[in-house]
Design a protein around this motif. Structure first.
Motif, mmCIF file in Angstrom:
data_model
loop_
_atom_site.group_PDB
_atom_site.id
_atom_site.type_symbol
_atom_site.label_atom_id
_atom_site.label_comp_id
_atom_site.label_asym_id
_atom_site.label_seq_id
_atom_site.Cartn_x
_atom_site.Cartn_y
_atom_site.Cartn_z
ATOM 1 N N ALA A 97 3.746 9.958 12.980
ATOM 2 C CA ALA A 97 4.550 10.413 11.857
ATOM 3 C C ALA A 97 4.485 9.351 10.662
ATOM 4 C CB ALA A 97 5.989 10.584 12.433
ATOM 5 N N ILE A 98 4.155 9.695 9.466
ATOM 6 C CA ILE A 98 3.836 9.010 8.500
ATOM 7 C C ILE A 98 5.040 9.342 7.280
ATOM 8 C CG2 ILE A 98 2.646 8.191 6.599
ATOM 9 C CD1 ILE A 98 0.177 7.609 8.439
ATOM 10 N N ASP A 99 5.876 8.261 6.769
ATOM 11 C CA ASP A 99 6.766 8.559 5.493
ATOM 12 C C ASP A 99 5.982 9.030 4.384
ATOM 13 O OD1 ASP A 99 8.503 8.703 3.563
ATOM 14 O OD2 ASP A 99 9.274 6.871 4.276
ATOM 15 N N PRO A 100 5.975 10.349 4.060
ATOM 16 C CA PRO A 100 5.515 11.010 2.725
ATOM 17 C C PRO A 100 5.615 10.210 1.586
ATOM 18 C CG PRO A 100 6.769 12.364 3.683
ATOM 19 C CD PRO A 100 7.102 11.403 4.604
ATOM 20 N N LEU A 101 6.836 9.514 1.471
ATOM 21 C CA LEU A 101 7.043 9.075 0.369
ATOM 22 C C LEU A 101 6.608 7.605 -0.030
ATOM 23 C CD1 LEU A 101 10.866 9.973 0.085
ATOM 24 C CD2 LEU A 101 9.008 11.182 -0.961
ATOM 25 N N MET A 102 6.100 7.067 1.079
ATOM 26 C CA MET A 102 5.140 5.614 0.913
ATOM 27 C C MET A 102 4.210 5.716 0.372
ATOM 28 S SD MET A 102 6.861 3.669 4.247
ATOM 29 C CE MET A 102 6.164 2.029 3.727
ATOM 30 N N THR A 103 3.455 5.068 -0.085
ATOM 31 C CA THR A 103 2.014 4.811 -0.534
ATOM 32 C C THR A 103 1.303 4.274 0.579
ATOM 33 O OG1 THR A 103 2.102 2.695 -1.473
ATOM 34 C CG2 THR A 103 2.588 4.426 -2.814
ATOM 35 N N GLY A 104 -0.217 4.599 0.424
ATOM 36 C CA GLY A 104 -0.943 4.133 1.250
ATOM 37 C C GLY A 104 -0.799 2.678 1.478
ATOM 38 N N SER A 105 -0.975 2.091 0.302
ATOM 39 C CA SER A 105 -1.111 0.546 0.484
ATOM 40 C C SER A 105 0.425 0.037 0.837
ATOM 41 C CB SER A 105 -1.152 0.167 -1.220
ATOM 42 O OG SER A 105 -1.003 -1.157 -1.038
ATOM 43 N N GLU A 106 1.499 0.762 0.776
ATOM 44 C CA GLU A 106 2.605 0.081 1.237
ATOM 45 C C GLU A 106 2.620 0.327 2.649
ATOM 46 O OE1 GLU A 106 5.721 1.165 -2.466
ATOM 47 O OE2 GLU A 106 5.463 2.757 -0.712
ATOM 48 N N LEU A 107 2.187 1.532 3.317
ATOM 49 C CA LEU A 107 2.149 1.542 4.742
ATOM 50 C C LEU A 107 1.210 0.579 5.304
ATOM 51 C CD1 LEU A 107 1.825 5.501 4.948
ATOM 52 C CD2 LEU A 107 3.669 4.224 6.035
ATOM 53 N N LEU A 108 0.226 0.207 4.818
ATOM 54 C CA LEU A 108 -0.831 -0.922 5.537
ATOM 55 C C LEU A 108 -0.074 -2.187 5.355
ATOM 56 C CD1 LEU A 108 -4.145 0.262 3.757
ATOM 57 C CD2 LEU A 108 -3.857 -0.193 5.958
ATOM 58 N N HIS A 109 0.506 -2.413 4.347
ATOM 59 C CA HIS A 109 1.615 -3.665 4.270
ATOM 60 C C HIS A 109 2.500 -3.790 5.504
ATOM 61 C CE1 HIS A 109 0.090 -4.649 0.116
ATOM 62 N NE2 HIS A 109 0.615 -5.998 0.319
ATOM 63 N N LEU A 110 3.005 -2.594 5.546
ATOM 64 C CA LEU A 110 4.097 -2.607 6.681
ATOM 65 C C LEU A 110 3.454 -2.643 7.846
ATOM 66 C CD1 LEU A 110 6.950 -1.870 7.400
ATOM 67 C CD2 LEU A 110 6.183 0.782 7.654
ATOM 68 N N GLN A 111 2.443 -2.157 8.140
ATOM 69 C CA GLN A 111 1.362 -2.264 9.388
ATOM 70 C C GLN A 111 1.223 -3.947 9.624
ATOM 71 O OE1 GLN A 111 1.189 0.335 11.368
ATOM 72 N NE2 GLN A 111 -0.830 0.443 12.450
ATOM 73 N N ALA A 112 0.734 -4.264 8.662
ATOM 74 C CA ALA A 112 0.399 -5.776 8.829
ATOM 75 C C ALA A 112 1.725 -6.742 8.961
ATOM 76 C CB ALA A 112 -0.013 -6.122 7.396
ATOM 77 N N VAL A 113 2.895 -6.475 8.809
ATOM 78 C CA VAL A 113 4.062 -6.932 9.139
ATOM 79 C C VAL A 113 4.333 -6.676 10.644
ATOM 80 C CG1 VAL A 113 6.650 -7.037 8.869
ATOM 81 C CG2 VAL A 113 5.282 -6.640 6.897
ATOM 82 N N LEU A 114 4.279 -5.370 10.982
ATOM 83 C CA LEU A 114 4.475 -4.995 12.421
ATOM 84 C C LEU A 114 3.442 -5.742 13.209
ATOM 85 C CD1 LEU A 114 4.854 -1.187 12.210
ATOM 86 C CD2 LEU A 114 6.614 -2.788 12.511
ATOM 87 N N TYR A 115 2.270 -6.059 12.752
ATOM 88 C CA TYR A 115 1.526 -6.718 13.888
ATOM 89 C C TYR A 115 1.605 -8.350 13.679
ATOM 90 C CZ TYR A 115 -0.551 -2.930 16.147
ATOM 91 O OH TYR A 115 -0.858 -1.805 16.872
ATOM 92 N N GLY A 116 2.633 -8.678 12.658
ATOM 93 C CA GLY A 116 2.604 -10.224 12.623
ATOM 94 C C GLY A 116 1.553 -10.856 12.023
#
Ligand SMILES: Nc1ncnc2c1ncn2[C@@H]1O[C@H](COP(=O)(O)OP(=O)(O)OP(=O)(O)O)[C@@H](O)[C@H]1O
Ligand SMILES: [Mg+2]
Length: 323
Positions: A97-116
């Motif tokens: 499930a991916i939030d359709p309102l977020m951009t690709g770049s934002e999602l990658l940033h979020l993922q980087a945060v999640l993985y510390g």
């Protein structure tokens, strides 16, 4: 870089099992699966809808607890050492499930945060990954506007943020058009060349054939075939060699070819033989004909298909899977 326990298989399953429900309602989704996936392999997990592919992947990626058996990834037990497993793997799930309102770049940033990952690396990392999967131009667009192929490539980029050594891709190309499918294959091959072990599930026989070194075919929770596509196909039957020679040489050529296996029906103007010794006999055939002074005009080797393998293993065909 993630650490891997030494001398262990990247992915291993021993009698892995998962049942859902109880009593009459009980479903044995995965019923004693054994897998040994080697370092640097692209391994294909092939099966029809409901065969147990996702359930297996979910257990190996620590998202679902096995009801029996053992799973080890990067040398760590998927139940007892789930955190170690997670550090070493990248996962692109079938139903992410991916939030359709977020951009690709934002999602990658979020993922980087999640993985510390260290904050200073986020922007560079996101940029690199977008470029890697060909989404640089679309990086600041909302994911809701992406095509199916772009979504799959973003899923792949997201799974790579922490540089995993083992990658699980659950039906990465389902629903994609042929061009997008091929471009994703190329990306998976490139990752594999860089040393990543890949396990991917697919319903596409051709994908398993083209992309993977070894496959397992799963049906009703049970692995029914395992091996290299070429070997599995060879087990089904010998390949057919079609040879065309000058009309005058047809008779002697037929006699010589019969020495390599049974003669088979062939298109007008060609001779067909089922090679008893498999593809390796081709060079002998050419030499034998050449020694007899017969010129080979054309040569074609037709292997049995993975569809034949699947049909033999399960009793039915993966209908329309390659349509
Ligand atoms: N949470 C669940 N509860 C009950 N049954 C489930 C659950 N998850 C999966 N199953 C059942 O387990 C079986 C295997 O499902 P699974 O999703 O692993 O198949 P699959 O091979 O991934 O199929 P597909 O190609 O459609 O993705 C199916 O019969 C499915 O209905
Ligand atoms: Mg699935």
């Amino acid at each position: 870089m993630p650490t891997t326990s030494t001398n262990s298989l990247p992915i291993e399953a021993i009698g892995l099992q998962r049942t859902f429900g109880t009593g009459d309602e009980q479903v044995k989704a995965v019923d004693g699966v054994d897998l040994q996936i080697q370092q640097g392999e692209i391994f294909g997990f092939l099966g029809p809808n409901g065969a147990g592919k996702s359930t297996t992947v979910r257990m190996l990626t620590t998202l679902l607890r096995p009801t029996g058996g053992i799973g080890r990834v990067a040398g760590f037990d998927v139940v007892e050492q789930a955190n170690d497993v997670r550090r070493n793997i990248g996962v692109a799930l079938q139903d992410a499930a991916i939030d359709p309102l977020m951009t690709g770049s934002e999602l990658l940033h979020l993922q980087a945060v999640l993985y510390g990952l260290p904050k200073s690396t986020h922007a560079t990392k996101a940029g690199e990954l977008l470029e890697r999967v060909g989404l640089t131009a679309a990086g600041n667009r909302r994911v809701g506007t992406y095509s199916g192929g772009m979504r799959r490539r973003l899923d792949l980029a997201l799974s790579l943020i922490h540089e995993p050594t083992v990658l699980f891709l659950d039906e990465p190309t389902t629903g994609l058009d042929p061009m997008s499918r091929i471009s994703l294959w190329e990306e998976i091959r490139r990752l594999n060349n860089d040393g990543t072990t890949v396990m991917l599930t697919t319903q596409y026989l051709e994908e398993a054939d083209q992309l993977t070194e070894r496959i397992a075919i799963i049906d009703h929770g049970v692995i029914v075939r395992k091996g290299r596509p070429s070997e599995l196909k060879a087990e089904v039957g010998s390949p057919t060699l079609f040879v065309s020679v000058d009309a005058a040489a047809t008779e002697p050529a037929t006699t010589l070819l019969a020495g390599f296996g049974e003669l088979r029906p062939s298109p007008e103007g060609t001779l067909g033989v089922g090679l008893t010794d498999g593809p390796s006999a081709v060079s002998n055939v050419i030499r034998t004909l050449d020694d007899a002074g017969i010129t080979v005009r054309n040569l074609e080797l037709h292997e049995p298909s993975l569809d034949d393998v699947f049909a033999e293993a399960t009793g039915y065909r993966l209908e329309g899977a390659d349509a």
